[in-house]
Design an enzyme around this catalytic site. Sequence first.
Site, PDB file in Angstrom:
ATOM      1  N   THR A  41      34.802  20.415  63.621  1.00 42.63           N
ATOM      2  CA  THR A  41      34.854  19.242  64.503  1.00 42.63           C
ATOM      3  C   THR A  41      35.921  18.232  64.087  1.00 42.63           C
ATOM      4  OG1 THR A  41      33.162  18.094  63.207  1.00 42.63           O
ATOM      5  CG2 THR A  41      32.409  19.414  65.095  1.00 42.63           C
ATOM      6  N   ASP A  42      36.297  18.233  62.802  1.00 44.57           N
ATOM      7  CA  ASP A  42      37.149  17.145  62.303  1.00 44.57           C
ATOM      8  C   ASP A  42      38.490  17.033  63.035  1.00 44.57           C
ATOM      9  OD1 ASP A  42      35.157  16.452  60.582  1.00 44.57           O
ATOM     10  OD2 ASP A  42      36.070  17.370  58.806  1.00 44.57           O
ATOM     11  N   SER A  49      38.385  22.669  59.326  1.00 45.40           N
ATOM     12  CA  SER A  49      39.462  22.232  60.235  1.00 45.40           C
ATOM     13  C   SER A  49      40.311  21.107  59.659  1.00 45.40           C
ATOM     14  CB  SER A  49      38.913  21.852  61.611  1.00 45.40           C
ATOM     15  OG  SER A  49      38.333  20.577  61.619  1.00 45.40           O
ATOM     16  N   THR A 102      32.235  23.864  60.352  1.00 46.03           N
ATOM     17  CA  THR A 102      30.851  23.746  59.893  1.00 46.03           C
ATOM     18  C   THR A 102      29.949  24.783  60.544  1.00 46.03           C
ATOM     19  OG1 THR A 102      31.041  21.396  59.449  1.00 46.03           O
ATOM     20  CG2 THR A 102      28.837  22.208  59.883  1.00 46.03           C
TER      21      THR A 102
HETATM   22  N1  ASP Z   1      34.830  19.657  57.931  1.00 48.65           N
HETATM   23  C1  ASP Z   1      34.311  20.399  59.059  1.00 48.65           C
HETATM   24  C2  ASP Z   1      35.480  20.944  59.853  1.00 48.65           C
HETATM   25  O1  ASP Z   1      36.079  20.215  60.597  1.00 48.65           O
HETATM   26  C3  ASP Z   1      33.456  19.525  59.912  1.00 48.65           C
HETATM   27  C4  ASP Z   1      32.809  20.199  61.091  1.00 48.65           C
HETATM   28  O2  ASP Z   1      33.124  21.294  61.494  1.00 48.65           O
HETATM   29  O3  ASP Z   1      31.896  19.551  61.675  1.00 48.65           O
HETATM   30  O4  ASP Z   1      35.816  22.095  59.707  1.00 48.65           O
END
Ligand code: ASP
Length: 331
Positions: free
Chosen positions: A85-86, A54, A12
């Site tokens: 973050t995922d 991710s 993100t």
């Molecule tokens: N879907 C995103 C990822 O994990 C979520 C994030 O980065 O907060 O790449």
Amino acid sequence: MKKVLMIGTGGTIASEMTADGLTPGLSPEKLLQFVPAISELCEADCVSVFSVDSTNITPEHWMRIAGAVRDAYDRYDGFVISHGTDTMAYTAAALSYLIQRSPKPIVLTGAQKPIYYDSTDSRTNLIDAFVCAGSEQLAGVSIVFNGRVILGTRARKTCSKSFAAFSSINYPDLATLQDHRLLCYIPGERTGEPRFFERLSTEVGLLKLVPGMDPELMRFALERKAALIVECFGVGGLPSYGDNAFFDLVAEYTAKGRFVVMTTQVQNEGSDLSVYSVGHRLKENRRVLEAYDMTTEAAYTKMMWILGQTRVPEAVQSLFYTPVAHDILHS
Ligand code: ASP
């Protein structure tokens, strides 16, 4: 001035809005342009190893990130890995096994909102990550997020939307950051040489128990994998629904050389198979291991690291229970 390498992987933090929703597209160089303050903290270089949401991360990606750190290790004082973050907690755990005893900080960070949004956690997290990567107090793999420094083997994403996305499970935070100033509670081991590993087995699976589960799901997983992590209820055990199907499957497949790691789906305080008869009877099987206070993310990636090296039961058992980066406190 400290030299820090930023390794971009997407997420993100690096995403832009498209007709299909947020998609990573910003290079690490572009990310740094949003936070000029970083140039006052350290000398920053950038490299992009890939750019993905991710959700799409695989063990192959972990190897590429570890390889980027290894190749540049002697030229930098610390590393920042910008990441979605995922699955960041899985990557942090995997890197903790692939790069052990690093005296230099290897810091993962990311954000819940893209860096170009007016209201975003990206800029704060990125500055904090560089503060940590250039620090003399920290070492090894950690996640820096929302003012907290969490050990790589202890992190879990516990909020899907708010800025306070990560928790440290069964272990205290290593440090906090206030106004980008680091307050370190648990300093890292800054001496010695890092040890890099280059093999992870992908023959590890994870099964979460639910009440009334069909035992055939466990057979399916045990048939295909060399090791199965089972997320049990409470302190741990296997159900019996009028028969011993789950226990019989564990006996059948461990006799065929598989490993089973019992852990809990309860977030805090870990497992203790010895408490109830539903768990106790598994304790004699030396191919059944217990994760105790480890996170599922750590248990899963640790088995991948171990099976990348050996299948000898005594060696697997010994490696599993030997702490790496404080991943397990129980002994
Ligand atoms: N879907 C995103 C990822 O994990 C979520 C994030 O980065 O907060 O790449």
